[in-house]
Design a protein around this motif. Sequence first.
Motif, PDB file in Angstrom:
ATOM      1  N   GLU A   1       0.838  -1.189   0.000  1.00 23.21           N
ATOM      2  CA  GLU A   1       0.000   0.000   0.000  1.00 23.21           C
ATOM      3  C   GLU A   1       0.882   1.252   0.000  1.00 23.21           C
ATOM      4  N   LEU A   2       0.474   2.252  -0.778  1.00 27.68           N
ATOM      5  CA  LEU A   2       1.201   3.513  -0.808  1.00 27.68           C
ATOM      6  C   LEU A   2       1.006   4.280   0.496  1.00 27.68           C
ATOM      7  N   HIS A   3       2.065   4.888   0.982  1.00 26.83           N
ATOM      8  CA  HIS A   3       1.970   5.804   2.107  1.00 26.83           C
ATOM      9  C   HIS A   3       3.107   6.808   1.998  1.00 26.83           C
ATOM     10  N   VAL A   4       3.003   7.891   2.758  1.00 28.19           N
ATOM     11  CA  VAL A   4       3.989   8.965   2.697  1.00 28.19           C
ATOM     12  C   VAL A   4       4.700   9.076   4.034  1.00 28.19           C
ATOM     13  N   LEU A   5       6.016   9.106   3.970  1.00 28.04           N
ATOM     14  CA  LEU A   5       6.860   9.374   5.123  1.00 28.04           C
ATOM     15  C   LEU A   5       7.384  10.800   4.999  1.00 28.04           C
ATOM     16  N   SER A   6       7.323  11.537   6.080  1.00 31.26           N
ATOM     17  CA  SER A   6       7.769  12.927   6.038  1.00 31.26           C
ATOM     18  C   SER A   6       8.519  13.266   7.314  1.00 31.26           C
ATOM     19  N   VAL A   7       9.743  13.760   7.167  1.00 31.23           N
ATOM     20  CA  VAL A   7      10.553  14.183   8.299  1.00 31.23           C
ATOM     21  C   VAL A   7      10.925  15.649   8.071  1.00 31.23           C
ATOM     22  N   GLY A   8      10.988  16.410   9.158  1.00 28.30           N
ATOM     23  CA  GLY A   8      11.270  17.831   8.980  1.00 28.30           C
ATOM     24  C   GLY A   8      11.835  18.472  10.224  1.00 28.30           C
ATOM     25  N   VAL A   9      12.302  19.711  10.052  1.00 29.10           N
ATOM     26  CA  VAL A   9      12.904  20.465  11.149  1.00 29.10           C
ATOM     27  C   VAL A   9      12.310  21.866  11.198  1.00 29.10           C
ATOM     28  N   ASP A  10      12.339  22.449  12.388  1.00 29.76           N
ATOM     29  CA  ASP A  10      12.037  23.857  12.582  1.00 29.76           C
ATOM     30  C   ASP A  10      13.340  24.623  12.345  1.00 29.76           C
ATOM     31  N   LEU A  11      13.346  25.528  11.367  1.00 28.40           N
ATOM     32  CA  LEU A  11      14.572  26.231  10.997  1.00 28.40           C
ATOM     33  C   LEU A  11      14.881  27.413  11.897  1.00 28.40           C
ATOM     34  N   LEU A  12      13.896  27.938  12.597  1.00 27.06           N
ATOM     35  CA  LEU A  12      14.097  29.161  13.362  1.00 27.06           C
ATOM     36  C   LEU A  12      15.175  29.016  14.440  1.00 27.06           C
ATOM     37  N   PRO A  13      15.178  27.940  15.270  1.00 25.57           N
ATOM     38  CA  PRO A  13      16.251  27.812  16.265  1.00 25.57           C
ATOM     39  C   PRO A  13      17.636  27.724  15.636  1.00 25.57           C
ATOM     40  N   ALA A  14      17.750  27.056  14.494  1.00 24.19           N
ATOM     41  CA  ALA A  14      19.045  26.935  13.825  1.00 24.19           C
ATOM     42  C   ALA A  14      19.523  28.295  13.318  1.00 24.19           C
ATOM     43  N   LEU A  15      18.618  29.081  12.771  1.00 29.44           N
ATOM     44  CA  LEU A  15      18.984  30.419  12.285  1.00 29.44           C
ATOM     45  C   LEU A  15      19.423  31.306  13.444  1.00 29.44           C
ATOM     46  N   ASP A  16      18.664  31.268  14.522  1.00 28.25           N
ATOM     47  CA  ASP A  16      19.027  32.077  15.695  1.00 28.25           C
ATOM     48  C   ASP A  16      20.380  31.658  16.252  1.00 28.25           C
ATOM     49  N   ALA A  17      20.650  30.344  16.275  1.00 26.98           N
ATOM     50  CA  ALA A  17      21.907  29.848  16.828  1.00 26.98           C
ATOM     51  C   ALA A  17      23.108  30.289  16.005  1.00 26.98           C
ATOM     52  N   GLN A  18      22.899  30.561  14.709  1.00 27.54           N
ATOM     53  CA  GLN A  18      23.992  31.012  13.845  1.00 27.54           C
ATOM     54  C   GLN A  18      24.127  32.524  13.801  1.00 27.54           C
ATOM     55  N   GLY A  19      23.375  33.204  14.641  1.00 31.24           N
ATOM     56  CA  GLY A  19      23.503  34.653  14.732  1.00 31.24           C
ATOM     57  C   GLY A  19      22.668  35.430  13.749  1.00 31.24           C
ATOM     58  N   PHE A  20      21.805  34.764  13.011  1.00 29.14           N
ATOM     59  CA  PHE A  20      20.918  35.459  12.079  1.00 29.14           C
ATOM     60  C   PHE A  20      19.682  35.959  12.814  1.00 29.14           C
ATOM     61  N   ASP A  21      19.041  36.944  12.244  1.00 27.70           N
ATOM     62  CA  ASP A  21      17.772  37.436  12.778  1.00 27.70           C
ATOM     63  C   ASP A  21      16.667  36.534  12.239  1.00 27.70           C
ATOM     64  N   GLY A  22      16.378  35.481  12.978  1.00 28.57           N
ATOM     65  CA  GLY A  22      15.427  34.494  12.498  1.00 28.57           C
ATOM     66  C   GLY A  22      14.051  35.061  12.223  1.00 28.57           C
ATOM     67  N   GLU A  23      13.575  35.917  13.095  1.00 29.57           N
ATOM     68  CA  GLU A  23      12.249  36.511  12.913  1.00 29.57           C
ATOM     69  C   GLU A  23      12.199  37.327  11.622  1.00 29.57           C
ATOM     70  N   HIS A  24      13.256  38.066  11.343  1.00 23.93           N
ATOM     71  CA  HIS A  24      13.302  38.875  10.120  1.00 23.93           C
ATOM     72  C   HIS A  24      13.312  37.983   8.879  1.00 23.93           C
ATOM     73  N   ILE A  25      14.067  36.886   8.928  1.00 27.53           N
ATOM     74  CA  ILE A  25      14.132  35.971   7.784  1.00 27.53           C
ATOM     75  C   ILE A  25      12.774  35.336   7.526  1.00 27.53           C
ATOM     76  N   VAL A  26      12.126  34.870   8.588  1.00 28.58           N
ATOM     77  CA  VAL A  26      10.806  34.259   8.428  1.00 28.58           C
ATOM     78  C   VAL A  26       9.820  35.272   7.862  1.00 28.58           C
ATOM     79  N   ALA A  27       9.877  36.517   8.345  1.00 27.91           N
ATOM     80  CA  ALA A  27       8.978  37.558   7.845  1.00 27.91           C
ATOM     81  C   ALA A  27       9.212  37.827   6.366  1.00 27.91           C
ATOM     82  N   ALA A  28      10.482  37.796   5.937  1.00 28.96           N
ATOM     83  CA  ALA A  28      10.787  38.046   4.530  1.00 28.96           C
ATOM     84  C   ALA A  28      10.244  36.922   3.644  1.00 28.96           C
ATOM     85  N   VAL A  29      10.395  35.682   4.091  1.00 28.13           N
ATOM     86  CA  VAL A  29       9.867  34.554   3.317  1.00 28.13           C
ATOM     87  C   VAL A  29       8.340  34.602   3.295  1.00 28.13           C
ATOM     88  N   ALA A  30       7.732  34.919   4.432  1.00 30.05           N
ATOM     89  CA  ALA A  30       6.268  35.004   4.501  1.00 30.05           C
ATOM     90  C   ALA A  30       5.745  36.090   3.578  1.00 30.05           C
TER      91      ALA A  30
END
Length: 375
Positions: A288-317
Amino acid sequence: MLSWTCTTAQDLGHLPIRARLCGPFNIGEIIERAAEECGKRQMPLNLDALMAICRHHGLELKWFDGDGRKPSGALVRSRFEAPGTVWINKRLRRQEERLKYELAFFVGHKILHNGDGMISPHSAVQAGDPESPGSAGGMGAQDVLYAWRDFECSFFAGALLCPRIPFRRFLIREAHSVNACGKVGVTPALVMRRMTAVSPYRHWHFFDAYPPGYLRAVYRGNGIPLPWGNMSLVSDPCPRWAVFRLLQQTPEPPSEIRPKSQISVMQDGKRARLYCCHSLLTRDALDELHVLSVGVDLLPALDAQGFDGEHIVAAVAESCRRGGGDGAIPADATNAIRAASQVLNISWIADALETKASVICPRSGACPRPPQSCA
């Protein structure tokens, strides 16, 4: 209540387990240690080595006819007979990765529970099967016991076949490629689930879904809202989730649908979140067909690298808003996300940058997109 919500008793029994698993407590530490002691951290663990482990723990392997199914279409993959007999469906002789998982699962039952036999048979059950365990008669103590033991033995099987330290190093070498599952002789589902358990980055999610929209497994360490109301069929799924897009596709053999990587924006209360998922359309032991999906929240990773995560998310949105729900990822955001993907060493995050980002939501009825674009 179970009947009204279309939830089986064992599904309900799994809820507190998932709540603990997705929380800050590492409830699998004891199981990890037991699996490592059993398998000596060997990876890959081939079938002969696993059979030797079975014999060492007094397990005897027997086969049963693999063609018989229940009227509902369910296929029993394996079952345990106390004190030490493992019955395996003959169909799994041609599916070594699944055979190894079944054996590892019952090795876990023998070690963790002394092979007392209080464990559910393993079945490939068609989505929505009314004969699923615990679907009638309310919820009893045995349903909760079986749910806990299913989780414990499943976790043990994953830790035995993919021990934490060797598998973490493997993921780093392979840049978290799910397609590398063949190199260690396990299924893509096990690779995805173990990613969420062994990674030092804690902000993961995992879904296993069957068409037209049934959820069969979930992990939400990153707190992503569920696109499902419960473990049953979704009445109004957001069609922009990659998992639902793939569920709508039914390839004919030998054609294949390539895995899909997607960066998504979701409004979580007053705060926008940025996720990346990697989704794969595959087939189970019942074909039977089924879908497997794995994912991450990028915001903590962006913040940890010194980026303005909120600003990046707002720009993409904002780019998605201008595009009616889908939008190109701005250059600055692309550079920041690519840098985060390199630090995390997750190749499919960088792959997702090659396509447009998309707005997703838990329910299509609450989708912020224009109605004509939510399809």
